[in-house]
Design an enzyme around this catalytic site. Structure first.
Site, PDB file in Angstrom:
ATOM      1  N   ARG A 170      34.306  60.594   0.267  1.00 32.18           N
ATOM      2  CA  ARG A 170      33.569  60.191  -0.940  1.00 32.18           C
ATOM      3  C   ARG A 170      32.571  61.263  -1.371  1.00 32.18           C
ATOM      4  NH1 ARG A 170      32.075  54.629   1.168  1.00 32.18           N
ATOM      5  NH2 ARG A 170      34.027  53.465   1.214  1.00 32.18           N
TER       6      ARG A 170
ATOM      7  N   ARG B 242      29.438  58.105  -6.722  1.00 29.92           N
ATOM      8  CA  ARG B 242      28.275  57.481  -7.358  1.00 29.92           C
ATOM      9  C   ARG B 242      26.932  58.069  -6.965  1.00 29.92           C
ATOM     10  NH1 ARG B 242      29.315  51.386  -5.899  1.00 29.92           N
ATOM     11  NH2 ARG B 242      30.222  52.391  -4.070  1.00 29.92           N
TER      12      ARG B 242
ATOM     13  N   ARG C 180      30.762  57.685 -15.687  1.00 30.26           N
ATOM     14  CA  ARG C 180      31.010  56.245 -15.565  1.00 30.26           C
ATOM     15  C   ARG C 180      30.333  55.442 -16.676  1.00 30.26           C
ATOM     16  NH1 ARG C 180      32.768  53.589 -11.169  1.00 30.26           N
ATOM     17  NH2 ARG C 180      32.708  51.882 -12.679  1.00 30.26           N
TER      18      ARG C 180
ATOM     19  N   ASP D 170      42.094  56.373  -5.800  1.00 29.34           N
ATOM     20  CA  ASP D 170      41.710  55.170  -5.053  1.00 29.34           C
ATOM     21  C   ASP D 170      42.903  54.719  -4.229  1.00 29.34           C
ATOM     22  OD1 ASP D 170      39.419  52.938  -4.996  1.00 29.34           O
ATOM     23  OD2 ASP D 170      41.363  51.947  -4.877  1.00 29.34           O
TER      24      ASP D 170
ATOM     25  N   TYR E  34      44.142  44.008   1.651  1.00 26.40           N
ATOM     26  CA  TYR E  34      43.688  43.782   0.274  1.00 26.40           C
ATOM     27  C   TYR E  34      44.660  42.862  -0.466  1.00 26.40           C
ATOM     28  CZ  TYR E  34      39.838  47.176   0.126  1.00 26.40           C
ATOM     29  OH  TYR E  34      38.644  47.831   0.314  1.00 26.40           O
TER      30      TYR E  34
END
Length: 351
Positions: A23, A27, A36, A71, A148
């Site tokens: 990552r 963010r 974003r 992702d 998931y």
């Protein structure tokens, strides 16, 4: 090429320890947050030019590898399981897969057909990097993707996933087989598009016992990794909370084994064997700690590796959004400031 990362993956000597972070784009960076404001996460993943821009953003801090911005859930939609990222909740699968019929309806697709935008991003990134920095491709591992699909999103205990695994092993095998083939084809396609290494992320596999991993997961992971190893590129096998599974992961495959922060690096390397490279293993939250604490703990990780060829410095999981950018840059600089020869002399590890 600036190839420290690739040389370490092959357990060849390097001047200093190569470093990249899971990552490393995201963010915690102002540039990413600005994007974003205009685009959703899926918009960025589905637009090759935007994925290129975000992939390149953190490289100004000196990382030794770029990792494709994507992702792990992107294969779900072309498989027939659409999802979205709900604000504050993370991924939400609209129609969870919980019975044989739903599993049978899932598609195994050709990567260029279902994820051509990701492969185009790989091509664009390779062209932009111009041979200067290696590019890592990646995909989610079968157990993590299955969890998931079955849970419908995140889970604290994977109850529904384990219930299907235990109560209907034939359907579980069918599901894992379909996911494995999708992942295998996708990773191979990334290599063909230009990825110079690949990583399999098994984020949730640490919830399993050794017996369940061995019986219900390892054969599917082995199928993927053994095939990817024939491409000749480094293959990183990573999971979180896997202290009890390191030997099982080693046996399932991968030329580099990712280690989280719960096991001292030297112990982990001893357990997986020095015929494999290792990646890790600083606690990601230490990048939010006082600088002197983070530096001391990073030096301890490097001391555990003792300059042995085959160590890639990374976190035990991904950078969290609250991480100060300056701390990330300082960590890269610290790792690059210590010659491996100095670490070797201090630790006495065989070169």
């Amino acid at each position: 090429m600036h190839d420290r990362f690739l040389r370490a993956c092959r357990r060849e000597p390097t001047d200093v320890t190569p470093v990249w972070f899971m990552r490393q784009a995201g963010r915690y960076m102002a540039e990413y947050r600005a994007l974003r404001q205009k685009y959703t996460l899926l918009d960025i993943c589905r637009t090759p030019e935007l994925a290129l821009e975000v992939t390149l953003q953190p490289l100004r801090m000196g990382m030794d590898a770029a990792i494709l911005f994507a992702d792990i859930l992107l294969p779900l939609e072309p498989m027939g399981a659409p999802f979205e990222f709900a604000k504050g909740e993370g991924p939400v699968i609209h129609a969870p897969v919980r019975d044989r019929g739903a599993i049978e309806r899932l598609r195994v697709f050709e990567p260029e057909e279902g994820l051509g935008h990701v492969l185009q991003a790989v091509r664009l990134i390779r062209r932009e990097l111009d041979g200067k920095t290696p590019l890592i491709g990646f995909a989610g591992a079968p157990f993590t993707i299955a969890s998931y699909l079955i849970e419908g999103g995140k889970s604290s205990d994977y109850r529904l996933t384990k219930q299907l695994m235990w109560s209907d092993p034939e359907s579980w095998t069918l599901l894992m087989g379909k996911i494995s083939e999708v992942v295998r084809l996708f990773l191979r396609a990334q290599v063909e598009a230009g990825a110079q290494a690949v990583q399999l992320f098994d984020s949730w596999v640490g919830s399993l016992s050794i017996q369940d991993y061995r019986e219900h997961v390892a054969p599917h992971v082995r199928y993927i990794l053994r095939d990817l190893e024939t491409t000749g590129v480094p293959v990183i096998h990573f999971g979180t909370n896997t202290a009890s599974l390191l030997e099982e992961q080693r046996d399932a495959g991968g030329t580099v084994i990712g280690v989280d922060w719960r096991t001292p690096l030297s112990q982990a390397w001893q357990r997986v064997g020095h015929d494999r490279a290792v990646q890790g293993n600083l606690d990601p939250l230490l990048l939010c700690a006082p600088r002197e604490v983070a530096e001391r703990r990073a030096r301890a990780v490097l001391a555990e590796a003792a300059g042995r060829p085959g160590h890639i410095f990374n976190l035990g999981h991904g950078i969290i959004p609250e991480t100060p950018v300056d701390n990330v840059k300082a960590m890269v600089d610290l790792v690059h400031s210590i010659p491996t020869a100095e670490l070797h002399a201090a630790g006495g590890a065989p070169a």
